[in-house]
Enzyme design. Structure first.
Site, PDB file in Angstrom:
ATOM      1  NE  ARG A 125      -3.975  -2.135   2.023  1.00  0.00           N
ATOM      2  CZ  ARG A 125      -3.833  -3.211   2.796  1.00  0.00           C
ATOM      3  NH1 ARG A 125      -2.897  -3.252   3.696  1.00  0.00           N
ATOM      4  NH2 ARG A 125      -4.656  -4.232   2.654  1.00  0.00           N
ATOM      5  CE  LYS A 147      -1.275  13.218 -15.557  1.00  0.00           C
ATOM      6  NZ  LYS A 147      -1.620  13.642 -16.919  1.00  0.00           N
ATOM      7  CD  GLU A 189       6.192  15.160 -23.946  1.00  0.00           C
ATOM      8  OE1 GLU A 189       5.537  16.188 -23.699  1.00  0.00           O
ATOM      9  OE2 GLU A 189       5.660  14.033 -24.093  1.00  0.00           O
ATOM     10  CE  LYS A 231       4.609  16.804 -15.379  1.00  0.00           C
ATOM     11  NZ  LYS A 231       4.697  15.534 -16.058  1.00  0.00           N
ATOM     12  CD  GLU A 241      -4.641  15.726 -16.846  1.00  0.00           C
ATOM     13  OE1 GLU A 241      -3.480  15.318 -16.658  1.00  0.00           O
ATOM     14  OE2 GLU A 241      -5.277  15.504 -17.880  1.00  0.00           O
ATOM     15  NE  ARG A 245      -0.059  16.329 -14.119  1.00  0.00           N
ATOM     16  CZ  ARG A 245       0.618  15.567 -13.285  1.00  0.00           C
ATOM     17  NH1 ARG A 245       0.337  15.572 -12.004  1.00  0.00           N
ATOM     18  NH2 ARG A 245       1.593  14.789 -13.720  1.00  0.00           N
ATOM     19  CG  ASN A 249      -2.139  15.688 -21.431  1.00  0.00           C
ATOM     20  OD1 ASN A 249      -1.095  15.046 -21.342  1.00  0.00           O
ATOM     21  ND2 ASN A 249      -3.083  15.646 -20.516  1.00  0.00           N
ATOM     22  CG  HIS A 252       0.363  14.610 -25.004  1.00  0.00           C
ATOM     23  ND1 HIS A 252       1.086  15.776 -25.171  1.00  0.00           N
ATOM     24  CD2 HIS A 252       1.156  13.795 -24.272  1.00  0.00           C
ATOM     25  CE1 HIS A 252       2.250  15.654 -24.564  1.00  0.00           C
ATOM     26  NE2 HIS A 252       2.321  14.474 -24.010  1.00  0.00           N
ATOM     27  CG  HIS A 256      -2.243   9.688 -26.487  1.00  0.00           C
ATOM     28  ND1 HIS A 256      -2.868  10.129 -25.354  1.00  0.00           N
ATOM     29  CD2 HIS A 256      -0.949   9.538 -26.169  1.00  0.00           C
ATOM     30  CE1 HIS A 256      -1.974  10.234 -24.376  1.00  0.00           C
ATOM     31  NE2 HIS A 256      -0.799   9.892 -24.851  1.00  0.00           N
ATOM     32  CG  HIS A 269       4.950   9.673 -25.776  1.00  0.00           C
ATOM     33  ND1 HIS A 269       3.576   9.591 -25.802  1.00  0.00           N
ATOM     34  CD2 HIS A 269       5.249  10.714 -24.960  1.00  0.00           C
ATOM     35  CE1 HIS A 269       3.061  10.526 -25.033  1.00  0.00           C
ATOM     36  NE2 HIS A 269       4.053  11.234 -24.511  1.00  0.00           N
TER      37      HIS A 269
HETATM   38  P1  NAD Z   1      11.587   4.750 -22.775  1.00  0.00           P
HETATM   39  O1  NAD Z   1      11.496   4.668 -21.319  1.00  0.00           O
HETATM   40  O2  NAD Z   1      11.066   3.621 -23.571  1.00  0.00           O
HETATM   41  O3  NAD Z   1      13.101   5.023 -23.182  1.00  0.00           O
HETATM   42  C1  NAD Z   1      13.432   5.144 -24.539  1.00  0.00           C
HETATM   43  C2  NAD Z   1      14.572   4.195 -24.947  1.00  0.00           C
HETATM   44  O4  NAD Z   1      15.800   4.732 -24.493  1.00  0.00           O
HETATM   45  C3  NAD Z   1      14.471   2.805 -24.325  1.00  0.00           C
HETATM   46  O5  NAD Z   1      14.928   1.846 -25.252  1.00  0.00           O
HETATM   47  C4  NAD Z   1      15.434   2.897 -23.160  1.00  0.00           C
HETATM   48  O6  NAD Z   1      15.932   1.643 -22.730  1.00  0.00           O
HETATM   49  C5  NAD Z   1      16.516   3.754 -23.736  1.00  0.00           C
HETATM   50  N1  NAD Z   1      17.316   4.502 -22.779  1.00  0.00           N
HETATM   51  C6  NAD Z   1      16.879   5.132 -21.669  1.00  0.00           C
HETATM   52  N2  NAD Z   1      17.875   5.850 -21.132  1.00  0.00           N
HETATM   53  C7  NAD Z   1      18.964   5.640 -21.897  1.00  0.00           C
HETATM   54  C8  NAD Z   1      20.292   6.119 -21.851  1.00  0.00           C
HETATM   55  N3  NAD Z   1      20.675   7.021 -20.940  1.00  0.00           N
HETATM   56  N4  NAD Z   1      21.164   5.703 -22.786  1.00  0.00           N
HETATM   57  C9  NAD Z   1      20.750   4.830 -23.755  1.00  0.00           C
HETATM   58  N5  NAD Z   1      19.512   4.364 -23.870  1.00  0.00           N
HETATM   59  C10 NAD Z   1      18.631   4.772 -22.948  1.00  0.00           C
HETATM   60  O7  NAD Z   1      10.834   6.068 -23.330  1.00  0.00           O
HETATM   61  P2  NAD Z   1      10.704   7.563 -22.782  1.00  0.00           P
HETATM   62  O8  NAD Z   1      10.566   8.403 -23.976  1.00  0.00           O
HETATM   63  O9  NAD Z   1      11.737   7.888 -21.782  1.00  0.00           O
HETATM   64  O10 NAD Z   1       9.307   7.516 -22.019  1.00  0.00           O
HETATM   65  C11 NAD Z   1       8.118   7.239 -22.686  1.00  0.00           C
HETATM   66  C12 NAD Z   1       7.126   6.732 -21.662  1.00  0.00           C
HETATM   67  O11 NAD Z   1       6.881   7.776 -20.722  1.00  0.00           O
HETATM   68  C13 NAD Z   1       5.785   6.364 -22.249  1.00  0.00           C
HETATM   69  O12 NAD Z   1       5.362   5.153 -21.687  1.00  0.00           O
HETATM   70  C14 NAD Z   1       4.865   7.501 -21.809  1.00  0.00           C
HETATM   71  O13 NAD Z   1       3.537   7.084 -21.634  1.00  0.00           O
HETATM   72  C15 NAD Z   1       5.482   7.881 -20.503  1.00  0.00           C
HETATM   73  N6  NAD Z   1       5.214   9.259 -20.091  1.00  0.00           N
HETATM   74  C16 NAD Z   1       4.772   9.465 -18.839  1.00  0.00           C
HETATM   75  C17 NAD Z   1       4.536  10.736 -18.389  1.00  0.00           C
HETATM   76  C18 NAD Z   1       4.126  10.965 -16.968  1.00  0.00           C
HETATM   77  O14 NAD Z   1       3.764  12.085 -16.621  1.00  0.00           O
HETATM   78  N7  NAD Z   1       4.202   9.963 -16.125  1.00  0.00           N
HETATM   79  C19 NAD Z   1       4.736  11.826 -19.240  1.00  0.00           C
HETATM   80  C20 NAD Z   1       5.198  11.597 -20.530  1.00  0.00           C
HETATM   81  C21 NAD Z   1       5.440  10.291 -20.955  1.00  0.00           C
HETATM   82  N1  GLY Z   2       2.718  14.573 -19.072  1.00  0.00           N
HETATM   83  C1  GLY Z   2       1.523  15.202 -18.669  1.00  0.00           C
HETATM   84  C2  GLY Z   2       1.349  15.284 -17.204  1.00  0.00           C
HETATM   85  O1  GLY Z   2       2.215  14.920 -16.457  1.00  0.00           O
HETATM   86  O2  GLY Z   2       0.324  15.717 -16.766  1.00  0.00           O
END
Ligand code: NAD
Ligand code: GLY
Length: 369
Positions: A125, A147, A189, A231, A241, A245, A249, A252, A256, A269
């Site tokens: 939890r 998030k 972003e 942010k 949100e 917030r 997006n 997005h 999406h 993404h």
């Molecule tokens: P990812 O986590 O898939 O990383 C991208 C690629 O880079 C992967 O293959 C990873 O292994 C590689 N990688 C990571 N760091 C590295 C490094 N330093 N050197 C070499 N390779 C490296 O993708 P991302 O773009 O970081 O994140 C996308 C995800 O984030 C999606 O799932 C999206 O939904 C989520 N997201 C969440 C929020 C939130 O607010 N929580 C906001 C935006 C996106």
């Molecule tokens: N990436 C959008 C949010 O964190 O709200």
């Protein structure tokens, strides 16, 4: 050795407030981990690409603070952001008899960060966790704001929780090993924050786009800091949100649809968001909210960041219909009506709907023939 910490800022959420530290050499420096909740054990969660690069250095630093440092290495990729992979984190926690004080460390991009946060929110939890984002996208967006979650086969990020980390450590050195395409995806972003909140930042990004693409550390430090500041301001006002917030997006909703329509993993993404911002800018113009010069300016910058600016054709017979259907399952949709984040003046965003006919015209204008 003390790491050259370039910037530190705070996300103000009352008792859930936490620092975001931005600098070089942070993850290997034991000083980065002082004053976290005390615990006997830590669990590093990483993936098969990032762990070989950085987990050993992080482990050595954490061993200065925790009697036991465990680790779990997840398969790499958005396709693994699911229940089965999430369970690997719980398996590691339970197999190592981790108690409810155990601190989780998310070492990786947004996929690792979102899954580790969700595991931390739900293990016994709730246990503390720290974000150590290693992609530009994760440093400027996903690691900040709480998030967390996983994908469902029927929708992206559909299962999750708001759960804030104890700290975010943006180690700029990690960005040097990122594939170039991932740097561009992260820049989408970064660019997003200009039109929605800060036109002076957009000016700065335009001037420094080549330095950012070339990963100049000073340019990256400023981009990460200003993005996190914006942010943090938004999330501090609207953590869950309820309204404001949603401006984060921008791009997005179209994005999406592109990701889902092509199949996750085809476009990154950030690539889909970059192109989605172009489409949302066109829709803003079609509604008379911004002029053509603004749309052209944003499109040029997104292209200069190495991102696509023409939307893909998702359906050869009814492309606009396919986009509309996909956008209706967006989390911002209300009773099936699509709500877009639009620009209603330079540096200012709003949420609103639009007639399907107008949206279809924009899709026709913005998609590759
Ligand atoms: P990812 O986590 O898939 O990383 C991208 C690629 O880079 C992967 O293959 C990873 O292994 C590689 N990688 C990571 N760091 C590295 C490094 N330093 N050197 C070499 N390779 C490296 O993708 P991302 O773009 O970081 O994140 C996308 C995800 O984030 C999606 O799932 C999206 O939904 C989520 N997201 C969440 C929020 C939130 O607010 N929580 C906001 C935006 C996106
Ligand atoms: N990436 C959008 C949010 O964190 O709200």
């Amino acid at each position: 050795m003390t790491s050259p910490l370039l910037h530190s800022l705070t996300i103000a959420l009352g008792e859930r407030s936490y620092p975001i530290q931005i600098g070089c050499g942070l993850l290997a420096d034991a000083a980065s981990f002082v004053d976290l909740p005390s615990a006997s054990a830590a669990l590093i969660v990483s993936n098969s690409t990032v762990a070989p690069l950085y987990a050993q250095a992080l482990r050595a630093a954490l061993q200065q603070h925790y009697a036991q440092v465990h680790s779990v290495v997840l398969p790499d990729g958005e396709a693994y952001k699911d229940w089965q992979t999430l369970n690997l984190i719980f398996d590691a926690l339970l197999q190592n008899s981790c108690d409810r004080k155990t601190v989780l460390f998310a070492l990786g991009g947004g996929v690792v960060g979102d899954m580790t946060g969700f595991a931390a929110a739900s293990y016994m939890r709730g246990v503390p966790f720290v974000q150590i984002p290693t992609t530009l996208l994760a440093q400027v967006d996903s690691s900040v704001g709480g998030k967390t979650g996983i994908n469902h086969p029927l929708g992206k990020n559909m299962v999750g929780a708001f759960y804030q980390p104890q700290r975010v450590l943006c180690d700029l050195d990690t960005l040097q090993t990122l594939p170039a395409r991932e740097v561009s995806a992260g820049l989408a972003e970064v660019i997003k924050y200009g039109p929605i909140a800060d036109m002076a930042f957009l000016d700065w990004i335009e001037t420094h786009i080549d330095a950012l693409v070339a990963r100049d550390v000073h340019a990256l430090a400023h981009a990460v800091r200003r993005s996190c500041e914006i942010k943090a301001q938004v999330v501090s006002q609207d953590e869950r949100e309820g309204g404001l917030r949603a401006i984060l997006n921008f791009g997005h909703t179209f994005g999406h649809a592109i990701e889902a329509g092509l199949g996750y993993g085809d476009w990154l993404h950030g690539e889909a968001v970059g192109c989605g911002m172009v489409m949302a800018a066109h829709l803003s113009q079609a509604l008379g909210l911004v002029d053509e010069a603004f749309v052209l300016r944003l499109t040029r910058l997104i292209a200069a960041a190495g991102l696509p600016v023409r939307g893909p054709v998702l359906d050869a017979t009814d492309n606009a219909g396919r986009y509309l259907a996909l956008m209706r399952v967006d989390k911002k949709a209300e009773a099936g009506a699509i709500r877009f984040v639009l620009i209603d003046g330079p540096g200012r965003a709003c949420m609103r709907g639009a007639d399907d006919a107008l949206v279809c015209a924009v899709i026709a204008r913005c998609c590759a023939a």
